[in-house]
Scaffold this motif. Structure first.
Motif, PDB file in Angstrom:
ATOM      1  N   HIS A  61       0.836  -1.205   0.000  1.00 33.85           N
ATOM      2  CA  HIS A  61       0.000   0.000   0.000  1.00 33.85           C
ATOM      3  C   HIS A  61       0.873   1.259   0.000  1.00 33.85           C
ATOM      4  O   HIS A  61       0.561   2.249  -0.688  1.00 33.85           O
ATOM      5  N   LEU A  62       1.954   1.240   0.759  1.00 30.34           N
ATOM      6  CA  LEU A  62       2.878   2.377   0.771  1.00 30.34           C
ATOM      7  C   LEU A  62       3.580   2.525  -0.572  1.00 30.34           C
ATOM      8  O   LEU A  62       3.860   3.655  -1.015  1.00 30.34           O
ATOM      9  N   MET A  63       3.865   1.408  -1.238  1.00 30.25           N
ATOM     10  CA  MET A  63       4.454   1.477  -2.580  1.00 30.25           C
ATOM     11  C   MET A  63       3.494   2.157  -3.546  1.00 30.25           C
ATOM     12  O   MET A  63       3.901   2.982  -4.372  1.00 30.25           O
ATOM     13  N   ILE A  64       2.215   1.836  -3.450  1.00 28.16           N
ATOM     14  CA  ILE A  64       1.213   2.453  -4.334  1.00 28.16           C
ATOM     15  C   ILE A  64       1.099   3.948  -4.047  1.00 28.16           C
ATOM     16  O   ILE A  64       1.054   4.775  -4.972  1.00 28.16           O
ATOM     17  N   LEU A  65       1.079   4.304  -2.766  1.00 26.00           N
ATOM     18  CA  LEU A  65       0.966   5.717  -2.402  1.00 26.00           C
ATOM     19  C   LEU A  65       2.162   6.512  -2.925  1.00 26.00           C
ATOM     20  O   LEU A  65       2.003   7.628  -3.430  1.00 26.00           O
ATOM     21  N   HIS A  66       3.361   5.944  -2.811  1.00 22.92           N
ATOM     22  CA  HIS A  66       4.527   6.639  -3.338  1.00 22.92           C
ATOM     23  C   HIS A  66       4.470   6.726  -4.860  1.00 22.92           C
ATOM     24  O   HIS A  66       4.837   7.752  -5.449  1.00 22.92           O
ATOM     25  N   ALA A  67       3.995   5.666  -5.500  1.00 26.77           N
ATOM     26  CA  ALA A  67       3.933   5.640  -6.966  1.00 26.77           C
ATOM     27  C   ALA A  67       2.995   6.700  -7.517  1.00 26.77           C
ATOM     28  O   ALA A  67       3.174   7.158  -8.655  1.00 26.77           O
ATOM     29  N   ILE A  68       2.010   7.109  -6.735  1.00 26.72           N
ATOM     30  CA  ILE A  68       1.091   8.147  -7.188  1.00 26.72           C
ATOM     31  C   ILE A  68       1.829   9.442  -7.515  1.00 26.72           C
ATOM     32  O   ILE A  68       1.399  10.227  -8.366  1.00 26.72           O
ATOM     33  N   LEU A  69       2.997   9.640  -6.887  1.00 31.35           N
ATOM     34  CA  LEU A  69       3.804  10.825  -7.203  1.00 31.35           C
ATOM     35  C   LEU A  69       4.307  10.783  -8.642  1.00 31.35           C
ATOM     36  O   LEU A  69       4.745  11.811  -9.174  1.00 31.35           O
ATOM     37  N   GLY A  70       4.221   9.619  -9.284  1.00 30.85           N
ATOM     38  CA  GLY A  70       4.554   9.514 -10.702  1.00 30.85           C
ATOM     39  C   GLY A  70       3.615  10.339 -11.579  1.00 30.85           C
ATOM     40  O   GLY A  70       3.947  10.642 -12.732  1.00 30.85           O
TER      41      GLY A  70
ATOM     42  N   TYR B 140      11.823  -2.478  -6.375  1.00 27.70           N
ATOM     43  CA  TYR B 140      10.480  -2.750  -6.886  1.00 27.70           C
ATOM     44  C   TYR B 140       9.574  -1.537  -6.690  1.00 27.70           C
ATOM     45  O   TYR B 140       8.682  -1.274  -7.508  1.00 27.70           O
ATOM     46  N   ASN B 141       9.799  -0.799  -5.608  1.00 33.06           N
ATOM     47  CA  ASN B 141       9.056   0.440  -5.417  1.00 33.06           C
ATOM     48  C   ASN B 141       9.359   1.423  -6.541  1.00 33.06           C
ATOM     49  O   ASN B 141       8.446   2.041  -7.105  1.00 33.06           O
ATOM     50  N   ASP B 142      10.644   1.557  -6.883  1.00 29.24           N
ATOM     51  CA  ASP B 142      11.011   2.447  -7.977  1.00 29.24           C
ATOM     52  C   ASP B 142      10.449   1.952  -9.304  1.00 29.24           C
ATOM     53  O   ASP B 142      10.109   2.753 -10.184  1.00 29.24           O
ATOM     54  N   MET B 143      10.351   0.626  -9.451  1.00 30.62           N
ATOM     55  CA  MET B 143       9.776   0.055 -10.669  1.00 30.62           C
ATOM     56  C   MET B 143       8.324   0.526 -10.842  1.00 30.62           C
ATOM     57  O   MET B 143       7.925   0.965 -11.929  1.00 30.62           O
ATOM     58  N   VAL B 144       7.555   0.457  -9.768  1.00 34.26           N
ATOM     59  CA  VAL B 144       6.150   0.882  -9.828  1.00 34.26           C
ATOM     60  C   VAL B 144       6.063   2.386 -10.067  1.00 34.26           C
ATOM     61  O   VAL B 144       5.288   2.854 -10.907  1.00 34.26           O
ATOM     62  N   PHE B 145       6.872   3.149  -9.322  1.00 32.27           N
ATOM     63  CA  PHE B 145       6.873   4.611  -9.467  1.00 32.27           C
ATOM     64  C   PHE B 145       7.232   5.024 -10.894  1.00 32.27           C
ATOM     65  O   PHE B 145       6.553   5.861 -11.509  1.00 32.27           O
ATOM     66  N   LEU B 146       8.303   4.443 -11.436  1.00 32.37           N
ATOM     67  CA  LEU B 146       8.741   4.801 -12.782  1.00 32.37           C
ATOM     68  C   LEU B 146       7.749   4.313 -13.838  1.00 32.37           C
ATOM     69  O   LEU B 146       7.569   4.958 -14.873  1.00 32.37           O
TER      70      LEU B 146
END
Length: 401
Positions: free
Chosen positions: A221-230, A344-350
């Motif tokens: 869930h935190l990975m998704i929230l950070h990815a929203i900054l994409g 993997y977090n950066d993968m989702v964000f990018l």
């Protein structure tokens, strides 16, 4: 500001890493204005500009499963030296692109160069939680976000001036020189950390990380929230606005540089003002504020001077959102999985950033106004505010001590 200075004074490794970050990120953004200016000079359409913007994000998506394992097995200093060499070679090779027939080479070089740059970023972000923790880690992430923003500000602004005065080729040569300095600094680093002795195969380590993320819902869930900054991947939007609205007022390269510089000015001052104020209970309000700031930009995007003001407001909120959600993820991740989870977090964000870049180009080709496209991007942050509040009420998020 005092807490940043104190931490840098007390942590010599962080101080050296911060200097490398400043130069490396400055170099990564410095030649971007030259690339977009070159595309516009060659008559590239909106779809091509959006594709190049997406290529700045896609490498990190494809390499993340492998890079995450590498980060947990290979010493970061060796990785930083290797990646900087790639950035030097690719930046120098961009000089050879001078007509539409060589767009394929531009695509390849941007893809490889930004792959190295995003990997370099991931190396440093996975290293921070190995050397710092708690409030120090949060402060280090804020320093990192300020450095990224400052590099973005100076890189875009100075590159716009360099391209305007002396041309694209000189910008690429100067950029390569910066990476040479980064190479020298990285080769003298002293990083004393112990990597986990995991002798498993790469595929097994990848699977292990995915299982860990799946079994820890607060992490994904935190990975998704950070990815929203994409959804703040505005490079294509800025280039198109400079071409469509501002070219009658100012040179395209200067328009791109100044608009990005205005947003990045907000990125720099945001965490300085909001760093003491932000906590888990208040994070949702920042998502609301980001939605409002982007909506303001949507209303003013066809006005160059109005866009400059709105861009500062957008940037003011973005950096703190980025650094705080990143710190939350690091804080809730087990140390043996730092490299893989961060990768993997950066993968989702990018991946989100690449999608947004392509979406901007696609909607522009369909005839949607840039203002409406911007408003849609802002609406995502309104949804994110409610999503975060649900996460906070469903899971126990640890505060930083």
């Amino acid at each position: 500001m005092k807490r940043y200075v104190t931490l840098l004074r007390n942590e010599p490794l962080l101080r050296r890493l911060s200097l490398i970050q400043l130069l490396a990120y400055f170099g990564a953004w410095f030649s971007n204005v030259a690339i977009y200016t070159l595309l516009i000079q060659m008559g590239a359409d909106a779809a091509t500009i959006a594709l190049v913007a997406a290529l700045h994000f896609l490498p990190g998506v494809f390499q993340a499963p492998l890079s995450g394992v590498i980060l947990d097995r290979i010493h970061p200093k060796r990785l930083m030296i290797f990646l900087t060499l790639i950035e030097i070679l690719c930046t120098l090779s961009l000089i050879s692109v001078d007509n539409v027939g060589m767009l394929w080479l531009l695509y390849v070089l941007v893809f490889i160069r930004m792959g190295a740059s995003s990997f370099h970023f991931t190396v440093e972000m996975s290293l921070l939680p190995r050397i710092l923790e708690g409030k120090s880690l949060q402060t280090a992430n804020e320093i990192h976000s300020i450095i990224w923003s400052l590099s973005y500000t100076l890189g875009m602004a100075l590159s716009g001036l360099v391209v305007y005065w002396v041309g694209v080729t000189t910008a690429f040569l100067l950029d390569a020189g910066l990476f040479v300095i980064v190479l020298i600094l990285a080769s003298t680093l002293k990083i004393e950390i112990e990597l986990s002795e995991n002798s498993a195969k790469f595929t097994a380590m990848m699977k292990e990380a995915f299982v860990y993320i799946r079994n820890n819902p607060v992490v994904y869930h935190l990975m998704i929230l950070h990815a929203i900054l994409g959804f703040t991947a505005f490079d294509a939007l800025v280039a198109l606005a400079a071409k469509q609205y501002y070219s009658q007022i100012i040179a395209v390269s200067l328009g791109i540089g100044l608009l990005n510089a205005a947003r990045a000015f907000g990125l720099v001052i945001g965490p300085i003002v909001l760093g003491h104020w932000i906590n888990n209970a208040r994070l949702g309000w920042l998502f609301f504020a980001e939605a409002g700031a982007i909506a303001l930009w949507a209303l003013l995007i066809d006005n160059f001077y109005g866009s400059l003001i709105a861009s500062v407001a957008v940037g003011f909120v973005t950096t703190t959102l980025w650094s705080y959600t990143y710190t939350l993820l690091q804080h809730h991740t087990q140390s043996d999985f730092y490299g893989r989870v961060i990768a993997y977090n950066d993968m989702v964000f990018l991946g989100v950033g690449a999608f947004v870049s392509l979406l901007i180009g696609y909607l522009a080709v369909l005839g949607m106004t840039l203002g409406m496209i911007t408003l849609i991007l802002g609406g995502v942050f309104l949804i994110a505010a409610f999503y975060y509040e649900w996460v906070r009420r469903t899971y126990e998020l640890k505060e930083f001590e």
